[in-house]
Structure formats: C-alpha cells, structure tokens
Scaffold this motif. Structure first.
Motif, mmCIF file in Angstrom:
data_model
loop_
_atom_site.group_PDB
_atom_site.id
_atom_site.type_symbol
_atom_site.label_atom_id
_atom_site.label_comp_id
_atom_site.label_asym_id
_atom_site.label_seq_id
_atom_site.Cartn_x
_atom_site.Cartn_y
_atom_site.Cartn_z
ATOM 1 N N GLN A 321 7.105 -22.749 37.518
ATOM 2 C CA GLN A 321 6.854 -21.876 38.657
ATOM 3 C C GLN A 321 6.026 -20.653 38.271
ATOM 4 O OE1 GLN A 321 10.480 -22.486 41.731
ATOM 5 N NE2 GLN A 321 10.908 -20.990 40.143
ATOM 6 N N ARG A 322 5.142 -20.251 39.190
ATOM 7 C CA ARG A 322 4.483 -18.962 39.072
ATOM 8 C C ARG A 322 5.474 -17.877 39.504
ATOM 9 N NH1 ARG A 322 1.019 -21.872 42.418
ATOM 10 N NH2 ARG A 322 1.687 -20.463 44.081
ATOM 11 N N ASP A 324 5.226 -15.780 41.996
ATOM 12 C CA ASP A 324 5.452 -15.768 43.448
ATOM 13 C C ASP A 324 6.409 -16.882 43.859
ATOM 14 O OD1 ASP A 324 3.448 -17.619 42.734
ATOM 15 O OD2 ASP A 324 2.592 -17.614 44.745
ATOM 16 N N GLU A 325 6.317 -18.027 43.200
ATOM 17 C CA GLU A 325 7.210 -19.135 43.513
ATOM 18 C C GLU A 325 8.642 -18.823 43.080
ATOM 19 O OE1 GLU A 325 4.122 -22.881 43.154
ATOM 20 O OE2 GLU A 325 4.893 -21.966 41.311
#
Length: 418
Positions: A321-322, A324-325
């Motif tokens: 995941q980034r 933001d995710e």
C-alpha cells in the motif's frame, strides 16, 4: 470509567532533540506521564526546523512532541541552570540524546543530577553509547543502520542499498528506552533509587537481527548474508510479486501454505510435485517456484483479485500500500491509529497515534505539541517562582517564549479586514 493512566503522576524532563529522545518521551506522555520538554533559545529543538512544513509549523515536531508541555530556558545563565536543576529535583525521569559527555560538561550529566535527586531515572540515547572506542563520535539513525549490517542486505544485488525512508534505528532505540525506563521505575519502587540507562542506536540495530548474525556465526563464517532483492532465498515463497496494477506480498514459506498456493496457481500437478514439498526443496528450486508465482500474479486482473484468491485459500498476503491507501484502510480507523488535533493556528491536523492499547485505560486526547516556551510561566509557578520572579527571568532572557505564529488563513483574514 477509565482507570488512571499507567504512568500517571510521573514527571519526565525531556532534554532531548530531533527523534529518538522525543519519541521515547512522547510514548511516556501517551502513557500518562507529565512530560516537560526543555528547549534552548531561540531556535529550540532542531526538529522544529525539519520538514514537512505547514506554514512555519513542522509536522515532524508536532508528531514527536504532542502530549508534552514546553519550556525554553537558557542554561548558560546561572539562573537558567538553577531553574532546570529545580525542575529535575522533582522529576522521576530525565531523557537526553546528546553526544556522551556533552551534558556532563554542562553540569547536567547523570552523576550531577543523581546527587541532586537520587531517585532519578536518567536515560541517555546516543549513536554508539557511553563506552567503547566510538563513543565520542556523532551519529544519526542512518549511521547506525549502515554500520549494523542491516543496510548491506537491502536492495538489488550489485546496486547501492536503498534508504528505508522510515527511521528504524531512532524509533527502535526510542521504544527500547520506553521499556528500560519503565523497568527502572519498577525497580525504583522497591530500591528507592534511580539509575542511568545507556542506549546506543548502533546496539539497538545489532540486536534487531533475527537471522543474519546467526547465519554467519553458526556457520563459522561460511554464510555471509547479502542483498536478496524482492524475496528471501532461505524462505521460499516469501516476498514481493507484481500484478497488473501494483504489487503484493505473499508469505507461503510454510509447507501447508505452499501446497494450497501451488494448487491455486498450478493445479494438482504442481501441488503434487515433491520437489517443492519441503522448505529445503523449495529453496533448492527457488527460481522455478518464484517464476510460477509471478506468472500467476501477473496474469490476474488486479492486486485486489490476487488478494481475494489468496485469502480464499488462507495464504497470507497483502497489497503493497501507498501512504494514501494505508490511511484509507478501515483497519487503521478501527484501531484509532490516526489522531485529529485542533492546532491553535493550523486548525485540524491529523497525525499518527501510538500503538499502545490498555484494557482498563482510555487515553485522554493528547495536547498539541507546545510552542517554544509556551508553558514557561505555568511550570515556573509550579516550581514555586513568583510572578515577579518569572517576569524578571523573562526580561533577562533566562526564560524565552516565541511569539505564536499565525496561520496563513488568519493572515489572509486580517488582510481582508484591514
């Protein structure tokens, strides 16, 4: 009703700067200690000048110093040194992360403060510790990460090792400091005496090795762990795999998990292939096993599709995941891992929470990180200084308080009404 905080009634003098020390003391504040951050005129903690900035406020400083009260005092003035000594005389814990010897020369070393307050738990964090041939050298987390052998194992073989982009050495040393301080306080409850805790970032990084050191020492030096890229050669299948729209990690290094994965990606033929039925066999045929997994993940519609299929057969996996995710992940919301605070000039701000959860204690909302010298008068009054004395110390530069900054919104509003 919530029980008292685990460290309620404990006073901590935070004489640290930047990261390892401030993180340690932030954790103590999160457990209910009264943490008083001591800064120097006129710049304060170096963390105040570290990005990311919103206006003139450092998010780095706001995160690592929430929950604390702050004073700004010039200890080079006799009255300033006396003020800090008064503060320490009533404290339970003193936290510092200067180069060994620096605070002793100033008059704030362990032995000087222990004579003043024998019950004091004094925690020092430094790059190399207070003993050994490197003890006088300066250092940051990056130095410890490089020295420890950890960095040499990161990245693609033959390429420079990458930076982790999270301060492992500082944060790991900080949380070890939390454990050591709490243990020393527990011991003090029976002995009545404090003690000095000497923590080195380098030591903490070396202690983190769970595999590489054993490989080398127990093999008589025959096995030297190297860069391995996207997986672990001794734990097949355990690594990062590509999908059409991103990446995921798969942990199928255990025999049963591998068989379930093999059946999914290659049917009964692959599941029955005895070459892969043991860890040693999978490691010996690692390239073929990885190729089969990569072919399968790359052929799926998306990371989400890969995850759904793997979770359906109980193979541990997760998307890469980034930020933001991760922030949108309902698990993070459910665990309360983000705090929203009302900053006096920035308005609502969101910052990471601490990971502690106690069954009979609900933490109170943590106060916003202090402005430079924000609580000078309040803390001085608690130490018995009169309002006249406080005013004189402020006038003479013993105590310093920065003018509160205005937010860009407030400046714009003022400009619109003038």
């Amino acid at each position: 009703m919530s029980a008292p905080a685990p460290l309620a009634g404990m006073r901590v003098v935070d004489y640290s700067h930047f990261l390892a020390g401030p993180y340690l003391s932030r954790c103590l504040a999160g457990m209910g200690a009264d943490v008083i951050k001591v800064e120097r005129p006129t710049g304060g903690d170096a963390g105040r000048h570290h990005p990311y900035f919103v206006g003139d406020q450092s998010g780095f400083f706001l995160q690592q110093n929430m929950g604390k009260r702050g004073i700004c005092v010039d200890v080079k003035k006799p009255a300033g040194m006396e003020f800090v000594r008064e503060l320490v005389s009533e404290a339970d814990v003193f936290v510092e992360n200067y180069r060994p010897g620096a605070l002793a020369r100033l008059g704030l070393g362990y032995h000087a403060l222990a004579r003043l307050n024998p019950r004091l738990v004094y925690c020092s964090l430094s790059a190399y510790g207070h003993t050994g041939p490197r003890s006088a050298k300066a250092g940051f987390g990056l130095i410890a990460e490089a020295m420890s052998g950890a960095m040499a194992q990161l990245g693609i073989p033959g390429e420079p090792p990458p930076l982790l982009r999270i301060p492992i050495a500082d944060m790991y040393a900080g949380i070890h400091g939390v454990a050591a301080v709490c243990a020393a306080l527990l011991r003090r409850a029976t002995s009545g005496k404090g003690q000095h805790i000497d923590l080195a970032l380098y030591d903490c990084m070396v202690s983190m090795h769970d595999y590489a050191i054993q490989c080398f020492t127990l093999s008589g030096g025959a096995v030297l762990p190297q860069q391995v890229g996207y997986d672990l050669p001794d734990s097949t299948v355990y690594g990062v795999f590509p999908a059409k729209d991103g990446y995921l990690v798969v942990a199928a290094q255990v025999d049963d998990a591998w068989r379930r994965l093999a059946r999914l990606i290659g049917g009964e033929e692959l599941a029955a292939d005895t070459r892969f039925h043991t860890a040693a066999g999978r490691n010996a045929h690692r390239e073929e096993a990885l190729r089969r997994v990569k072919e399968w993940t790359s052929a799926q519609a998306s990371v989400t599709a890969c995850i759904a299929a793997l979770e359906a057969i109980d193979v541990p996996c997760a998307p890469v995941q980034r930020i933001d995710e991760m922030l949108a992940d309902p698990q993070i919301t459910a665990r309360g891992m983000m705090i929203e605070q009302e900053h006096p000039t920035l308005g609502p701000i969101r910052l990471p929470n601490l990971p502690f959860h106690f069954s009979n204690y609900r933490p109170e909302p943590m106060r916003v990180a202090p402005g430079l010298g924000e609580h000078n008068a309040e803390i001085a009054a608690e130490l018995g200084y009169s309002s006249t004395e406080i005013a004189a110390m402020t006038r003479e530069g013993v105590l310093y308080q920065a003018e509160p900054a205005q937010s860009e919104q407030a400046k714009a509003a003022q400009g619109g009404t003038s």
